[in-house]
Design a protein around this motif. Sequence first.
Motif, PDB file in Angstrom:
ATOM      1  N   ARG A  21      14.004   3.668   7.759  1.00 52.52           N
ATOM      2  CA  ARG A  21      15.159   2.820   7.466  1.00 52.52           C
ATOM      3  C   ARG A  21      16.100   2.809   8.669  1.00 52.52           C
ATOM      4  NH1 ARG A  21      14.039   5.658   2.853  1.00 52.52           N
ATOM      5  NH2 ARG A  21      13.526   4.374   1.045  1.00 52.52           N
ATOM      6  N   ASP A  25      22.283   4.572   2.985  1.00 57.78           N
ATOM      7  CA  ASP A  25      22.002   4.406   1.566  1.00 57.78           C
ATOM      8  C   ASP A  25      23.103   3.560   0.925  1.00 57.78           C
ATOM      9  OD1 ASP A  25      21.291   4.646  -1.056  1.00 57.78           O
ATOM     10  OD2 ASP A  25      21.743   6.779  -1.231  1.00 57.78           O
ATOM     11  N   SER A 150      20.015  11.060  -0.945  1.00 60.54           N
ATOM     12  CA  SER A 150      20.088   9.633  -1.237  1.00 60.54           C
ATOM     13  C   SER A 150      20.421   9.425  -2.705  1.00 60.54           C
ATOM     14  CB  SER A 150      18.741   8.983  -0.924  1.00 60.54           C
ATOM     15  OG  SER A 150      18.601   7.748  -1.590  1.00 60.54           O
ATOM     16  N   ARG A 152      18.886   7.674  -4.489  1.00 61.55           N
ATOM     17  CA  ARG A 152      17.607   7.445  -5.165  1.00 61.55           C
ATOM     18  C   ARG A 152      16.836   8.731  -5.450  1.00 61.55           C
ATOM     19  NH1 ARG A 152      15.441   2.094  -1.816  1.00 61.55           N
ATOM     20  NH2 ARG A 152      17.402   0.952  -1.909  1.00 61.55           N
ATOM     21  N   PHE A 153      17.276   9.831  -4.856  1.00 58.81           N
ATOM     22  CA  PHE A 153      16.604  11.114  -5.065  1.00 58.81           C
ATOM     23  C   PHE A 153      16.772  11.506  -6.535  1.00 58.81           C
ATOM     24  CE2 PHE A 153      15.969  15.658  -4.938  1.00 58.81           C
ATOM     25  CZ  PHE A 153      15.029  15.854  -3.927  1.00 58.81           C
ATOM     26  N   TRP A 225      14.173   9.287   2.393  1.00 57.05           N
ATOM     27  CA  TRP A 225      15.059   9.518   1.259  1.00 57.05           C
ATOM     28  C   TRP A 225      14.359  10.176   0.075  1.00 57.05           C
ATOM     29  CZ3 TRP A 225      17.695   4.033   1.001  1.00 57.05           C
ATOM     30  CH2 TRP A 225      18.576   3.904   2.083  1.00 57.05           C
ATOM     31  N   ARG A 226      13.046   9.990  -0.047  1.00 58.01           N
ATOM     32  CA  ARG A 226      12.302  10.492  -1.205  1.00 58.01           C
ATOM     33  C   ARG A 226      11.160  11.388  -0.724  1.00 58.01           C
ATOM     34  NH1 ARG A 226      12.628   7.353  -5.835  1.00 58.01           N
ATOM     35  NH2 ARG A 226      11.937   9.314  -6.812  1.00 58.01           N
TER      36      ARG A 226
END
Length: 456
Positions: A21, A25, A150, A152-153, A225-226
């Motif tokens: 990226r 975020d 993040s 999204r985590f 991020w993941r």
Amino acid sequence: MLAAMPPPATLPVPTGAASVRDRGDACPGTLRLHRADDGALARVRIPGGVLSTAQADVVRELAERLGDGELHLTSRGNVQLRGLRPDCGGELASRMAESELLPSERHERVRNIVASPLSGLDGRGRRDIRPWLSALDELVCASDLTTELSGRFLFALDDGRGDVDALGADVTLLARADGDAALRTGPAGTGQDGTVLRIPGEHAPRAALIAAETFLDIARGSGVWRVTELRADAGILLDQVVRRLGQAGIHATRTAGPVRPSPSAAPAPGIVDGPYETVALSVGVPLGRVGAQQWRALTRAARQREGDGGELRLTPWRGVVVPGVARARAAAELAALAAAGLITGVRSPWTGVGACIGRPGCAKSLADVRAGATAALGPVGTLPVYWSGCARRCGHPRGSWVDVVAAPDGYRVSLVRDGERHAPRPVPDSPAALAAAVAAARGGLAEQRPAPCPGT
């Protein structure tokens, strides 16, 4: 505190974990609002989906007064407020903090925890994971390092029944029958041949935090991020987690975990019975949108216990569980929720039907997919169906499902089985044609040739 434990001087960064990226975020929260076509959007993190009725009243009031009047449930058991006024940020944050929905401004977007919603209610799980939930949320909010996670985590706390284990979280705790816990980094099947770490149950929340902080040290500077984005052997992460657990005095034993968890299953709508004095009510929410009157009906049902305000548990399948309902009143309360327009039985045509926000709320959407899903509503199928306004497929389920995606000339309908997307079938933007295509796919009647699964 764990944050005081010094990290190693260097950590082996996986080769291939190059930046994926080039921007930060942008996940929305309560303090960082997202500008959508229908107004500002706030995403309220609710760890484990657990809301007191007092907190639920605050969220409903804010949706009515500042937004579009609806509560929009997400696939992580959170709530989104949409159509917000552009000048409401200060009042929104203040009310959230007063109601203890914003315990830490620095951590508000990283409190992403899903938990088995029926834990401690039906006698099926191996442990009531609510103590894990409270402890993990406190640890996340007390750590300086987790502010770097993040939005999204995702953490998942599974009571042993395998429901949220199937959601592909970055760090998962699974209760074991012997009182210990299994710790997994990444979805099942990743890491070192599906290896999980067996740890003492009392140390499970701290171990989950250590795993997340170790991931941050490995991924720092990579744009990752993941856990699934660690392109090299994800076993590097597991090795480092074992070492750090040992430094923290937590004994971890490598053991084989299930290569693939059981299919993620939402609680069936209806009365949830168990070996306790009270029962729970499980309801679904058509397209994840709860109106103010429906929300009031849910909080009324939750306030049945004398001297106890009650709670709601929002599920990762856009449903709601109401615990602590007196057996004698359960049928009447369920009927009231059905009269309010909620899904209270498996035979409802809305069972398993989901959709993204679509038009007019999202500029990227090619269609009003919620209107399309409503017009094409058909018989209950064996597979869930999810309608997406574009190829991003925001909020889509995991596992096996029917994928309906808007296209410039109509829709594309396909089957997704265990992550493999079959060849899409073009369908015109006609309610009758869409209903027939979706019904055939949901019933497993469509024979489609497998095709490579595009990224979502």
